[in-house]
Design a protein around this motif. Structure first.
Motif, PDB file in Angstrom:
ATOM      1  N   GLY A  81       0.806  -1.219   0.000  1.00  0.00           N
ATOM      2  CA  GLY A  81       0.000   0.000   0.000  1.00  0.00           C
ATOM      3  C   GLY A  81       0.835   1.263   0.000  1.00  0.00           C
ATOM      4  O   GLY A  81       0.391   2.316  -0.458  1.00  0.00           O
ATOM      5  N   TRP A  82       2.061   1.159   0.528  1.00  0.00           N
ATOM      6  CA  TRP A  82       2.964   2.312   0.498  1.00  0.00           C
ATOM      7  C   TRP A  82       3.966   2.230  -0.641  1.00  0.00           C
ATOM      8  O   TRP A  82       4.467   3.247  -1.117  1.00  0.00           O
ATOM      9  CB  TRP A  82       3.690   2.469   1.833  1.00  0.00           C
ATOM     10  N   ARG A  83       4.249   1.029  -1.116  1.00  0.00           N
ATOM     11  CA  ARG A  83       5.189   0.879  -2.226  1.00  0.00           C
ATOM     12  C   ARG A  83       4.556   1.314  -3.542  1.00  0.00           C
ATOM     13  O   ARG A  83       5.220   1.878  -4.416  1.00  0.00           O
ATOM     14  CB  ARG A  83       5.636  -0.579  -2.340  1.00  0.00           C
ATOM     15  N   GLY A  84       3.258   1.042  -3.692  1.00  0.00           N
ATOM     16  CA  GLY A  84       2.563   1.382  -4.935  1.00  0.00           C
ATOM     17  C   GLY A  84       2.324   2.878  -5.049  1.00  0.00           C
ATOM     18  O   GLY A  84       2.237   3.599  -4.051  1.00  0.00           O
ATOM     19  N   SER A  85       2.228   3.337  -6.268  1.00  0.00           N
ATOM     20  CA  SER A  85       1.938   4.754  -6.507  1.00  0.00           C
ATOM     21  C   SER A  85       1.227   4.890  -7.845  1.00  0.00           C
ATOM     22  O   SER A  85       1.385   4.054  -8.740  1.00  0.00           O
ATOM     23  CB  SER A  85       3.219   5.584  -6.513  1.00  0.00           C
ATOM     24  N   SER A  86       0.435   5.952  -7.974  1.00  0.00           N
ATOM     25  CA  SER A  86      -0.283   6.190  -9.215  1.00  0.00           C
ATOM     26  C   SER A  86      -0.756   7.637  -9.245  1.00  0.00           C
ATOM     27  O   SER A  86      -1.035   8.244  -8.207  1.00  0.00           O
ATOM     28  CB  SER A  86      -1.487   5.253  -9.332  1.00  0.00           C
ATOM     29  N   TYR A  87      -0.831   8.198 -10.449  1.00  0.00           N
ATOM     30  CA  TYR A  87      -1.392   9.536 -10.618  1.00  0.00           C
ATOM     31  C   TYR A  87      -2.908   9.472 -10.809  1.00  0.00           C
ATOM     32  O   TYR A  87      -3.577  10.498 -10.771  1.00  0.00           O
ATOM     33  CB  TYR A  87      -0.745  10.228 -11.819  1.00  0.00           C
ATOM     34  N   ASP A  88      -3.410   8.266 -11.006  1.00  0.00           N
ATOM     35  CA  ASP A  88      -4.834   8.061 -11.223  1.00  0.00           C
ATOM     36  C   ASP A  88      -5.564   8.118  -9.879  1.00  0.00           C
ATOM     37  O   ASP A  88      -5.270   7.343  -8.963  1.00  0.00           O
ATOM     38  CB  ASP A  88      -5.056   6.700 -11.897  1.00  0.00           C
ATOM     39  N   ALA A  89      -6.506   9.051  -9.755  1.00  0.00           N
ATOM     40  CA  ALA A  89      -7.221   9.234  -8.481  1.00  0.00           C
ATOM     41  C   ALA A  89      -7.948   7.966  -8.049  1.00  0.00           C
ATOM     42  O   ALA A  89      -7.993   7.640  -6.852  1.00  0.00           O
ATOM     43  CB  ALA A  89      -8.207  10.391  -8.601  1.00  0.00           C
ATOM     44  N   ARG A  90      -8.509   7.252  -9.010  1.00  0.00           N
ATOM     45  CA  ARG A  90      -9.236   6.024  -8.672  1.00  0.00           C
ATOM     46  C   ARG A  90      -8.300   4.968  -8.110  1.00  0.00           C
ATOM     47  O   ARG A  90      -8.624   4.289  -7.134  1.00  0.00           O
ATOM     48  CB  ARG A  90      -9.948   5.490  -9.917  1.00  0.00           C
TER      49      ARG A  90
END
Length: 392
Positions: A249-258
Motif C-alpha cells: 500500500g505504500w510501495r505502490g503509486s499512481s497519478y490516477d485518483a481512482r
C-alpha cells in the motif's frame, strides 16, 4: 450349499460374458452407423440399458465421433454429433482418464459452447492432469477477454471452473478466484465462489502472491486482502497477509485518483487487520513500525491516522509506545507554538488513552508534559488516567 454358491458364481460369469458381448455388439453398431443421428440412437440405447463396464464403449465412441465430425455437413447431423458428445462426456468416469486428449480435441474442434463446456468439465472428471494447464489457461483467458457472445463465454468459464474444482489443484485457485469477482453473471460467480474451498482450504499463499506481485492491479491486491479477511484461515495467516498489504500500500503509486483510492482502502484494511491480529511472526518487525509511522504521518485522512493509533495501542510493545509518545510530543509542541488545530485535539483524545493502555513506562515523560502544559481539563484528566495505568 456349495452347489448353490457354484450356481451363483456361474450366473455372474455368464452375465459378465453377456455384458461383454452386448458391448461388443453395440460398439460394432455404433462404428457401422451411417449417420451421426444413427450414432446418437445407439448411444441412447447403451445409456438407458445401464450396461456395467460401458466406459470403454464411451471412450471408443468419443474417438469415433471426432473422426467423422469434420465431414458432417447437414445441421441435423451436426446437432446429433453435438448431443452425442454431451451424452458421452456425461457418462465418462475416472476410469477413462486416457480420454483426455480426445476431450481436448473436442474443446478445440467443436464450436457449440455447451459441448465445449461439457468436454472441459469431463477433463476434470476423468482426472486428465496432463491437460490441467490448458484448463487453467482457458479460464484465465475468459476472465480477461470476454467473448463477443456473453453467454457462450460464461458457459465455457463455468465448465473450466467445474473442472478445476474437480482437479483440486492449487494452480486453479487464482483463476477461479478472479472468476468469482469477474465480469460474469451471478450464476457463474456463485459457482466460482463455491468452488474455491474445494480447490484449496488455505488460500494464504496464492493470495499473498497477488499482493506481492507486480503483475496484478491495485484492485486485485485489495480484493485479495478482503478475501483473506473474510476467510476462515487462522489469525497468524491473516496478520501475515495484512503486513504484506500495508507494505504494498505504500510501495505502490499512481497519478490516477481512482487507483490512489484503492491503495488507501488497502492500507486502511491492512492496518485494521494488524490492529486485530498483531504483528507476531513478522519477518522484519521494524519495517512494520516504519510503515505504521508513515500511515500516521502521511496517510490521507483521519481514518488512516486513527486506525494506526488503534493498531499501535493493540500491539502494545515498547516500540509501539515510543511511536505513540512521539506523536503526543509533536502535538504538545504545536500547542506550545500556538498552531494547534481542532484535529490535533481529537488525535490527543485517541493517543493518550492508547499510550496508557500499552502499560509501558516509556510513555510517562510525555504524559507528564501534557499535564504541565495549558491543555483543557478533559485532556489533563485522560492524561492523568493514562499515567495511573502506567503505574504512576
Amino acid at each position: 450349499m456349495k452347489r448353490a454358491i457354484l450356481v451363483i458364481l456361474l450366473g455372474l460369469i455368464a452375465l459378465a460374458a453377456f455384458a461383454e458381448d452386448e458391448l461388443e455388439f453395440y460398439t460394432n453398431q455404433f462404428n457401422n452407423a451411417l449417420t451421426a443421428v444413427d450414432q446418437l440412437s445407439v448411444l441412447r440405447i447403451v445409456r438407458d440399458a445401464e450396461i456395467e463396464g460401458a466406459g470403454t464403449f464411451y471412450a471408443s465412441a468419443l474417438s469415433r465421433v471426432l473422426q467423422v465430425y469434420p465431414n458432417l455437413k447437414g445441421n441435423k447431423d451436426i446437432d446429433a454429433a453435438n448431443e452425442s458428445i454431451r451424452l458421452i462426456t456425461d457418462q465418462l468416469t475416472e476410469e477413462q482418464s486416457d480420454t483426455g486428449q480426445d476431450l481436448w480435441r473436442v474443446v478445440q474442434t467443436f464450436s457449440n459452447p455447451l459441448v465445449r463446456a461439457d468436454a472441459v468439465i469431463a477433463l476434470g472428471k476423468v482426472g486428465a492432469t496432463d491437460l490441467l494447464p490448458q484448463v487453467v489457461q482457458i479460464l484465465k483467458d475468459t476472465n480477461s477477454s470476454p467473448y463477443d457472445n456473453r453467454l457462450s463465454g460464461e458457459r465455457i468459464a463455468y465448465g473450466a471452473i467445474d473442472a478445476l474444482a474437480k482437479y483440486k489443484d492449487p494452480s486453479g485457485y487464482l483463476p477461479v478466484f478472479f472468476a468469482a469477482n469477474g465480469w460474469y453473471s451471478q450464476w457463474v460467480k456463485e459457482k466460482a465462489t463455491e468452488s474455491l474451498s474445494e480447490i484449496l482450504e488455505d488460500p494464504t499463499e496464492p493470495l499473498i502472491e497477488v499482493i506481492h506481485s507486480g503483475g496484478y492491479t491495485f484492485e486485485d491486491k485489495y480484493m485479495a486482502l478482503k478475501a483473506i479477511e473474510q476467510s476462515e484461515v487462522d489469525e497468524s495467516s491473516k496478520a501475515k497477509v495484512a503486513m504484506a498489504a500495508l507494505y504494498e500500500g505504500w510501495r505502490g503509486s499512481s497519478y490516477d485518483a481512482r487507483l490512489k483510492k484503492e491503495l488507501v482502502k488497502m492500507r486502511r484494511l491492512a492496518i485494521d487487520m494488524i490492529s486485530r491480529y498483531g504483528i507476531e511472526g513478522a519477518e522484519d518487525e521494524q519495517q512494520i513500525y516504519s510503515l505504521l509511522d508513515r500511515s500516521y504521518r502521511y496517510g490521507v485522512d483521519e481514518e488512516e491516522h486513527l486506525g494506526t493509533i488503534a493498531a499501535l495501542k493493540n500491539i502494545a510493545t515498547e516500540d509501539a509506545a515510543k511511536l505513540l509518545s512521539a506523536y503526543i510530543a509533536l502535538i504538545n509542541n504545536k500547542l506550545e507554538r500556538g498552531i494547534l488545530t481542532p484535529q490535533d485535539e481529537r488525535y490527543m483524545r485517541a493517543l493518550i488513552p492508547a499510550l496508557g493502555s500499552t502499560g509501558n513506562s516509556e510513555g510517562q515523560p510525555v504524559l507528564r508534559h501534557v499535564i504541565a502544559l495549558d491543555w483543557s481539563y478533559g485532556i489533563h484528566q485522560i492524561a492523568q488516567e493514562a499515567l495511573d495505568n502506567l503505574g504512576e
